[in-house]
Structures are given as structure tokens and as C-alpha cells.
Design a protein around this motif. Structure first.
Motif, PDB file in Angstrom:
ATOM      1  N   TRP A 183      42.277 -15.896 -22.304  1.00 27.76           N
ATOM      2  CA  TRP A 183      42.583 -14.346 -21.527  1.00 27.76           C
ATOM      3  C   TRP A 183      42.484 -14.369 -20.167  1.00 27.76           C
ATOM      4  CZ3 TRP A 183      43.624 -11.907 -25.363  1.00 27.76           C
ATOM      5  CH2 TRP A 183      43.054 -12.039 -26.780  1.00 27.76           C
ATOM      6  N   LEU A 184      42.191 -15.447 -19.383  1.00 26.31           N
ATOM      7  CA  LEU A 184      42.355 -15.659 -17.999  1.00 26.31           C
ATOM      8  C   LEU A 184      43.133 -16.769 -17.417  1.00 26.31           C
ATOM      9  CD1 LEU A 184      38.600 -14.528 -17.078  1.00 26.31           C
ATOM     10  CD2 LEU A 184      40.672 -12.964 -17.471  1.00 26.31           C
ATOM     11  N   PRO A 185      44.699 -16.362 -17.049  1.00 27.78           N
ATOM     12  CA  PRO A 185      45.204 -17.554 -16.596  1.00 27.78           C
ATOM     13  C   PRO A 185      44.731 -18.069 -15.281  1.00 27.78           C
ATOM     14  CG  PRO A 185      46.446 -15.441 -16.553  1.00 27.78           C
ATOM     15  CD  PRO A 185      45.186 -15.185 -17.239  1.00 27.78           C
ATOM     16  N   ILE A 186      43.716 -18.680 -15.099  1.00 26.76           N
ATOM     17  CA  ILE A 186      43.332 -19.064 -13.830  1.00 26.76           C
ATOM     18  C   ILE A 186      43.486 -20.639 -13.892  1.00 26.76           C
ATOM     19  CG2 ILE A 186      41.048 -19.270 -12.394  1.00 26.76           C
ATOM     20  CD1 ILE A 186      39.722 -17.038 -14.027  1.00 26.76           C
ATOM     21  N   PRO A 187      44.015 -20.883 -12.757  1.00 22.09           N
ATOM     22  CA  PRO A 187      44.369 -22.513 -12.383  1.00 22.09           C
ATOM     23  C   PRO A 187      43.236 -23.284 -12.430  1.00 22.09           C
ATOM     24  CG  PRO A 187      45.547 -21.113 -10.851  1.00 22.09           C
ATOM     25  CD  PRO A 187      44.649 -20.121 -11.655  1.00 22.09           C
ATOM     26  N   GLU A 188      43.056 -24.463 -12.989  1.00 24.20           N
ATOM     27  CA  GLU A 188      42.015 -25.375 -13.207  1.00 24.20           C
ATOM     28  C   GLU A 188      41.034 -24.685 -13.868  1.00 24.20           C
ATOM     29  OE1 GLU A 188      41.243 -27.719  -9.608  1.00 24.20           O
ATOM     30  OE2 GLU A 188      42.428 -26.231  -8.385  1.00 24.20           O
ATOM     31  N   LEU A 189      40.891 -23.725 -14.931  1.00 26.43           N
ATOM     32  CA  LEU A 189      40.123 -23.558 -15.644  1.00 26.43           C
ATOM     33  C   LEU A 189      40.426 -24.077 -17.128  1.00 26.43           C
ATOM     34  CD1 LEU A 189      37.584 -21.604 -16.512  1.00 26.43           C
ATOM     35  CD2 LEU A 189      39.392 -19.653 -17.260  1.00 26.43           C
ATOM     36  N   GLU A 190      39.548 -24.843 -17.285  1.00 21.50           N
ATOM     37  CA  GLU A 190      39.843 -25.883 -18.510  1.00 21.50           C
ATOM     38  C   GLU A 190      38.786 -25.851 -19.651  1.00 21.50           C
ATOM     39  OE1 GLU A 190      39.528 -30.812 -18.865  1.00 21.50           O
ATOM     40  OE2 GLU A 190      40.926 -29.799 -17.234  1.00 21.50           O
ATOM     41  N   GLU A 191      39.379 -25.874 -20.848  1.00 19.68           N
ATOM     42  CA  GLU A 191      38.433 -26.063 -22.145  1.00 19.68           C
ATOM     43  C   GLU A 191      37.918 -27.557 -22.361  1.00 19.68           C
ATOM     44  OE1 GLU A 191      39.645 -25.435 -26.396  1.00 19.68           O
ATOM     45  OE2 GLU A 191      38.857 -23.620 -25.945  1.00 19.68           O
ATOM     46  N   ILE A 192      36.822 -27.681 -22.335  1.00 22.00           N
ATOM     47  CA  ILE A 192      36.008 -29.202 -22.818  1.00 22.00           C
ATOM     48  C   ILE A 192      35.076 -29.290 -24.013  1.00 22.00           C
ATOM     49  CG2 ILE A 192      36.536 -29.895 -20.303  1.00 22.00           C
ATOM     50  CD1 ILE A 192      33.284 -29.226 -20.079  1.00 22.00           C
ATOM     51  N   HIS A 193      35.318 -30.346 -24.501  1.00 19.96           N
ATOM     52  CA  HIS A 193      34.386 -30.476 -25.753  1.00 19.96           C
ATOM     53  C   HIS A 193      33.331 -31.423 -25.455  1.00 19.96           C
ATOM     54  CE1 HIS A 193      37.749 -28.080 -27.751  1.00 19.96           C
ATOM     55  NE2 HIS A 193      38.341 -28.792 -26.669  1.00 19.96           N
ATOM     56  N   GLY A 194      32.243 -31.426 -26.332  1.00 21.26           N
ATOM     57  CA  GLY A 194      31.272 -32.463 -26.592  1.00 21.26           C
ATOM     58  C   GLY A 194      30.681 -32.290 -27.619  1.00 21.26           C
ATOM     59  N   GLU A 195      30.058 -33.644 -28.070  1.00 20.88           N
ATOM     60  CA  GLU A 195      29.356 -33.733 -29.229  1.00 20.88           C
ATOM     61  C   GLU A 195      27.579 -34.282 -28.673  1.00 20.88           C
ATOM     62  OE1 GLU A 195      32.855 -35.133 -31.962  1.00 20.88           O
ATOM     63  OE2 GLU A 195      32.139 -36.412 -30.220  1.00 20.88           O
ATOM     64  N   LEU A 196      26.735 -33.880 -29.782  1.00 20.40           N
ATOM     65  CA  LEU A 196      25.321 -34.204 -29.721  1.00 20.40           C
ATOM     66  C   LEU A 196      25.147 -34.849 -30.992  1.00 20.40           C
ATOM     67  CD1 LEU A 196      23.608 -31.212 -28.244  1.00 20.40           C
ATOM     68  CD2 LEU A 196      23.978 -33.566 -27.137  1.00 20.40           C
ATOM     69  N   LEU A 197      24.159 -35.911 -31.086  1.00 17.71           N
ATOM     70  CA  LEU A 197      24.045 -36.754 -32.381  1.00 17.71           C
ATOM     71  C   LEU A 197      22.195 -36.661 -32.570  1.00 17.71           C
ATOM     72  CD1 LEU A 197      25.635 -38.093 -34.428  1.00 17.71           C
ATOM     73  CD2 LEU A 197      25.083 -40.212 -33.194  1.00 17.71           C
ATOM     74  N   GLU A 198      22.041 -36.443 -33.544  1.00 21.80           N
ATOM     75  CA  GLU A 198      20.368 -36.230 -33.881  1.00 21.80           C
ATOM     76  C   GLU A 198      20.261 -37.713 -34.973  1.00 21.80           C
ATOM     77  OE1 GLU A 198      16.718 -34.193 -35.613  1.00 21.80           O
ATOM     78  OE2 GLU A 198      18.526 -33.315 -36.322  1.00 21.80           O
ATOM     79  N   LEU A 199      19.469 -38.607 -34.343  1.00 20.98           N
ATOM     80  CA  LEU A 199      19.434 -39.799 -35.259  1.00 20.98           C
ATOM     81  C   LEU A 199      18.129 -40.410 -34.987  1.00 20.98           C
ATOM     82  CD1 LEU A 199      19.375 -42.134 -32.753  1.00 20.98           C
ATOM     83  CD2 LEU A 199      21.707 -41.794 -32.668  1.00 20.98           C
TER      84      LEU A 199
END
Length: 371
Positions: free
Chosen positions: A217-233
Motif C-alpha cells: 500500500w505504501l511505495p516507500i523506497p527501501e521498505l521490504e517484506e522479510i520472512h522468518g521461521e521458529l522451531l519448537e523442538l
């Protein structure tokens, strides 16, 4: 179309959007004036994570950053209120250990930072300095260290339960929730039209608190979508963990003998595997330099989510867009949502109700120079 014209429409029902609604109610805003629009995203929201860690000394330094101490106090007080108003347990006070692993660049940098903080009388001492022997006694599974910093004001939070409890209380208070996917929004006269997949609604002001979808919705330079994962073990080595260990990756106590480990990282254009075995291998590689003997007995659960980060300064984006009156944002919280949310929601709710923009310049959307 929903014919009601709400005073404030909040797009996003994660921790940030709900916290903003809570703060508005605390300041006297009537619940019928607030609507929260929410829909399942492409990825799990960060607010659904099974485990999150709060402490004031993030990054590669033990010197508090701008506004972080203030934000941490808001967050800690807010969490205590949230826990006190629920019959479910989801907040645990727990110290955070940052070891100075021997022959490691980050460990050396942290130790140097600790010395500077201890020598500077003007800086608050938010940690207890530990020797290498003391670190080994607390966590005998760790690699040899040159000591460490034990941060005493830490919290482990089950975010999924926290967000569920936020929803429950807001609904009981009379706040309207609409489950719909936002397709478009535009301003007509003095109100905003928010067009969803199912219906449209009207509001005098709208707040984008959409987490990972902010860049859509906001074309802001250097705004990035990142992903991550957690593990329960369950680790193969039986250990008793009375603190969170944070050093690049992190290890936190879970239920009974389980641990939470995180997190993996995927930048723009990269897709998480979603495969627990692959994630376990990635995390093992990430933590092996501080837990060299680590191995897994059993993988219990995998969580993957997405969030937005502003790469220019890695700081949240909050406030009203100068050239788009009535359009506000509360986002780019990255992996620090638990740290920043309560403080920023307090600032933004005051602005929404008084019209006075006292949002700190470090996080204010005005610093971006975009309309």
C-alpha cells in the motif's frame, strides 16, 4: 456498502492494530467509532508467533539506542496489564544472556561495548556482567566464552495467545471487527472509502497497521517484506534453561523439555521452505558456534511468518502522511514489534484524538520525505 461512517478505521488486527484500538479506548474514544478490518494474509502475521523475546539491548551493542529504553518500559508495563487481565498465562519474566563467545567478532564487539557502558557513568546499567566461568555454570552446553551480559529485564511472550486475548477484550468492549480483504482505498470529500473484497466501509481517518503487507500500500523506497521461521523442538541433550540465550540466533525455554529456536531469515524475493527438517538444519548451522554439541531429539512445531522492515534505518514508521491527510501508518516494526508497539500506539492514539503530532522524529513518517 456499510453505511456507518467510522471515526477511525484500523487496517490490521495484529498486535499493533489491536494495541492502537486499546489505547484509543483508554483515552475516551467510543468503541462504536472504531472499526478494525482484518483478513488472512499470504503469510502468518508476526503476531501469531508462538514465542517472542523482549529486552532493551538488541543488536550488536549493549548501549541502549534512541527511544528504546522508553519503549521497553512501555512494553513491559503493557505486558503486565495484558497478563493481569487474562486467565491464560502467556508472559514470563526471564533474563536474557548474551554470551561473548571466544574468537568471534560479534562476541568481541559485545564485550568491548560492555566495557564502554560500564565505564560511562551517564549510562544505565541494564545488565549483570558475567565471567566466562559464570556463563559456563549457567549454560554448560555453550561454547567457551570470555564472559557475557545477563540482561535482567527480559520477557518471553506467547504472541498468539496475547493477540487472541486482545481480540476478545476489544470485542467485549464493543469495537467492530470486519473480516474482509482490503482491495483499495481512496478519499472522497472528508472521509476514506476502504473497498474490501466483500464490502466497502467509510471512515474519517484510516490507519495502516498491516505488518508484512505495508509495502503493498505504501511505495516507500527501501521498505521490504522479510520472512522468518521458529522451531519448537526437544534437544537430544537434556538441559535446564533458566534464561533466553541470544547470540545471532536465540534459544528460549518452551513447555516442559522443549525449546524454541529462531530464527531463519529470508529477504525480498526469497521463499521460506516450510520444511521442518530443512529449517532445523538451517538453525543448527546458525547456532553451532555458540552451541556446538546441539542435536535434535524431536521436532514438535514449525512457525513461519512475515513482517516489514525499513532498510534505511531499521526503525518503525509512524504518523500521518503530510500530503494525504487522514491517512496514518503504524508499521515497519520488523522483528521489534513487541518492543515498539505499546509506545508507538500510545503516541499515535494521542495524535489521532488531539490532532497534535508529538510522535518522535526518529520514527515519524515525516522523516521519509514522502507524501
Amino acid at each position: 456498502m456499510n453505511q456507518d461512517i467510522f471515526q477511525i478505521a484500523i487496517v490490521g488486527a495484529g498486535m499493533a492494530g489491536c494495541c492502537l484500538a486499546e489505547k484509543l479506548l483508554e483515552k475516551g474514544c467510543s468503541p462504536e467509532h472504531i472499526v478494525i478490518l482484518h483478513a488472512p494474509g499470504r503469510f502468518s502475521p508476526a503476531s501469531s508467533a508462538p514465542s517472542a523475546i523482549l529486552h532493551p539491548l538488541t543488536g550488536r551493542t549493549l548501549k541502549p539506542k534512541a527511544r528504546v529504553l522508553e519503549a521497553h518500559k512501555y512494553a513491559a508495563d503493557w505486558l503486565k496489564v495484558q497478563q493481569a487481565s487474562s486467565s491464560r498465562s502467556f508472559v514470563q519474566e526471564i533474563p536474557v544472556l548474551r554470551p561473548f563467545i571466544s574468537d568471534n567478532v560479534v562476541g568481541k564487539r559485545l564485550k568491548k561495548s560492555m566495557r564502554r557502558v560500564l565505564a560511562d557513568e551517564s549510562l544505565p546499567k541494564l545488565f549483570e556482567a558475567l565471567s566466562g566461568e559464570e556463563v559456563a555454570k549457567r549454560c554448560p552446553f555453550l561454547a567457551p566464552s570470555d564472559g557475557g551480559a545477563l540482561i535482567l529485564s527480559g520477557y518471553a511472550v506467547e504472541l498468539s495467545v496475547l493477540n487472541q486475548e486482545q481480540h476478545r477484550r476489544l470485542q467485549e468492549a464493543g469495537v467492530t471487527f470486519i473480516r474482509d480483504e482490503l482491495l483499495d482505498f481512496h478519499k472522497v470529500d472528508e472521509h476514506w472509502t476502504l473497498q474490501g473484497k466483500r464490502d466497502a466501509l467509510l471512515a474519517h481517518r484510516m490507519v495502516l497497521a498491516v505488518g508484512s503487507a505495508l509495502g503493498k500500500w505504501l511505495p516507500i523506497p527501501e521498505l521490504e517484506e522479510i520472512h522468518g521461521e521458529l522451531l519448537e523442538l526437544i534437544p537430544a541433550q537434556e538441559i535446564i534453561l533458566n534464561e533466553v540465550v541470544s547470540f545471532g540466533g536465540h534459544v528460549a525455554p518452551g513447555q516442559d523439555e522443549s525449546l524454541f529456536m529462531g530464527s531463519t531469515y529470508y529477504g525480498a524475493g526469497e521463499t521460506p521452505s516450510g520444511n521442518p527438517v530443512q529449517v532445523e538444519a538451517m538453525l543448527k548451522e546458525k547456532i553451532q558456534f555458540f552451541w556446538p554439541s546441539f542435536s535434535t531429539k524431536e521436532i514438535l512445531n514449525l512457525w513461519g511468518g512475515a513482517r516489514s522492515v525499513y532498510r534505511k534505518d531499521y526503525t518503525p514508521i509512524v504518523g500521518e502522511f503530510p500530503e494525504r491527510k487522514g491517512l496514518f501508518v503504524l508499521g515497519a516494526l520488523a522483528s521489534k514489534g513487541l518492543l515498539w508497539t505499546a509506545f508507538l500506539a500510545e503516541q499515535l492514539s494521542s495524535f489521532l484524538l488531539t490532532g497534535v503530532d508529538d510522535i518522535p522524529s526518529e520514527v515519524n513518517v515525516k522523516r521519509l520525505g514522502v507524501g
